[in-house]
Scaffold this active site. Structure first.
Site, PDB file in Angstrom:
ATOM      1  N   CYS A  33       0.767  -1.120   0.008  1.00  0.00           N
ATOM      2  CA  CYS A  33      -0.097  -0.022   0.124  1.00  0.00           C
ATOM      3  C   CYS A  33       0.825   1.308   0.006  1.00  0.00           C
ATOM      4  CB  CYS A  33      -0.999  -0.065   1.130  1.00  0.00           C
ATOM      5  SG  CYS A  33      -0.092  -0.176   2.936  1.00  0.00           S
ATOM      6  N   GLU A  70      -1.941   1.268  -4.826  1.00  0.00           N
ATOM      7  CA  GLU A  70      -1.645  -0.139  -4.141  1.00  0.00           C
ATOM      8  C   GLU A  70      -0.918  -0.968  -5.239  1.00  0.00           C
ATOM      9  OE1 GLU A  70      -3.121  -2.857  -0.790  1.00  0.00           O
ATOM     10  OE2 GLU A  70      -3.618  -0.521  -1.044  1.00  0.00           O
TER      11      GLU A  70
END
Length: 360
Positions: free
Chosen positions: A318, A352
């Protein structure tokens, strides 16, 4: 796609491609999001005026001072959240037991329409609040969870059950109000399928670190003989175990360990009673692949050294900056053979990403 969404996605694609060019990855696989109604979570402050109250968020002006922004609709949130927002607000306004010193409202929705609403207060919750909240829950057909300092009142449940489709199978996930869950469910489904494709099919075992509620664990279990998943947060371990049982999966064990603790146990540096209590025998596993989805801070140095010992590493990140930094170590022993961008957070700078690394 509209030009504005495509432009921001193209900018992310260009940024990530440039940032990771030194590792000579293959062409970036890009997984777009829906442009609206993609968030299954939404959190708002409640702003009180003399004669009204409304959902609010904050933005900073040119002087970096916070300004209140009234929110009447939230197009990036799931349609079920948008439909509920005005009905809920009207009901809260109409009842002083529900509106008094209400500070925040949090929505957690599922693709099949189940919604949990958390009402956060700056005053104690009493019997009058509980009676009113129960009536509102039945009226709007939602779950309600009340919180104030040192107080939690769960009327029915503090979770929703999401259903995610991965190829031809549907998985059920308990998503607890206070625990992390992927906010963009449809992009999450794309991530799960990508991870399964990257894993291919193995006759050996999978190690997963930072497993959370078992989001990736469940579908990945179909690709390996056995899976050992680790997670430190008790609520996430509980949810993962519930999810494993509800989905009828029998080849997963969950160890309540941090990544650092697992590294110590695997290296024989420490013994953990938690492994013994869960009847987990590390020596009985034959791992060829490790899957990691770490927090934004990335992976510690000792765990990175551990990852270098596996044939394949599937890394979901992330935070591209910490992924890039971790690859300085992992690229010494592995090469990137798949590279993906998942647009979990449209209209923000957040990205992401995923890489499959195979031993050189």
């Amino acid at each position: 796609m509209t030009s504005s969404y495509q432009q921001q996605l193209d900018a992310k694609t260009a940024r990530i491609t440039s940032q990771f060019a030194e590792y000579s990855p293959p062409a970036l696989e890009v997984f777009a999001s829906a442009e609206q109604n993609f968030r299954m979570r939404a959190e708002f402050r409640i702003w009180h005026t003399e004669n009204d109250m409304f959902y609010a968020m904050f933005e900073r002006n040119e002087d970096q001072q916070k300004q209140v922004v009234r929110i009447d609709e939230f197009p990036i949130a799931d349609q079920s959240i948008n439909a509920l927002m005005p009905k809920l607000l009207d009901a809260l306004k109409a009842d002083p037991a529900l509106s008094k010193r209400l500070f925040e409202v949090h929505f957690l929705a599922t693709l099949k329409g189940e919604i949990l609403v958390s009402l956060v207060y700056r005053c104690p919750l009493d019997a009058a609040w509980e009676t009113a909240a129960k009536a509102l829950s039945e009226q709007l057909n939602i779950k309600i969870y009340g919180r104030s300092r040192g107080q939690k009142l769960i009327l029915t449940d503090d979770y929703v059950v999401e259903e995610l489709q991965v190829f031809d199978r549907t998985y059920k996930y308990k998503q607890i109000e206070s625990s992390f869950t992927q906010p963009n469910a449809k992009v999450c489904q794309k991530m799960l399928e990508w991870a399964c494709n990257a894993a291919q099919q193995s006759d050996k075992d999978l190690l997963e670190l930072y497993c959370g509620n078992g989001n990736f664990t469940l579908p990945l279990s179909t690709r390996f003989k056995r899976v050992l998943a680790t997670e430190l947060a008790k609520s996430s371990v509980y949810a993962a175990q519930w999810n494993i049982e509800q989905n009828g999966i029998d080849n997963i064990q969950v160890a309540r360990l941090s990544a650092e603790e697992f590294t110590q146990a695997y290296n024989g540096e420490r013994e953990f009673r938690r492994l013994q209590e869960a009847e987990i025998d590390l020596a009985g596993y034959d791992f060829d692949t490790v899957f990691v989805d770490p927090p934004r801070a990335g992976i510690d140095d000792e765990t990175l050294k551990l990852l270098q010992r596996f044939e394949r590493i599937i890394y979901i990140s992330c935070n591209p900056d910490t992924l890039h930094d971790n690859l300085k170590t992992l690229a010494q022993t592995h090469k990137i053979t798949r590279f993906a961008l998942f647009d979990q957070f449209p209209y923000t700078h957040h990205v992401e990403s995923g890489v499959l690394l195979e031993k050189i």
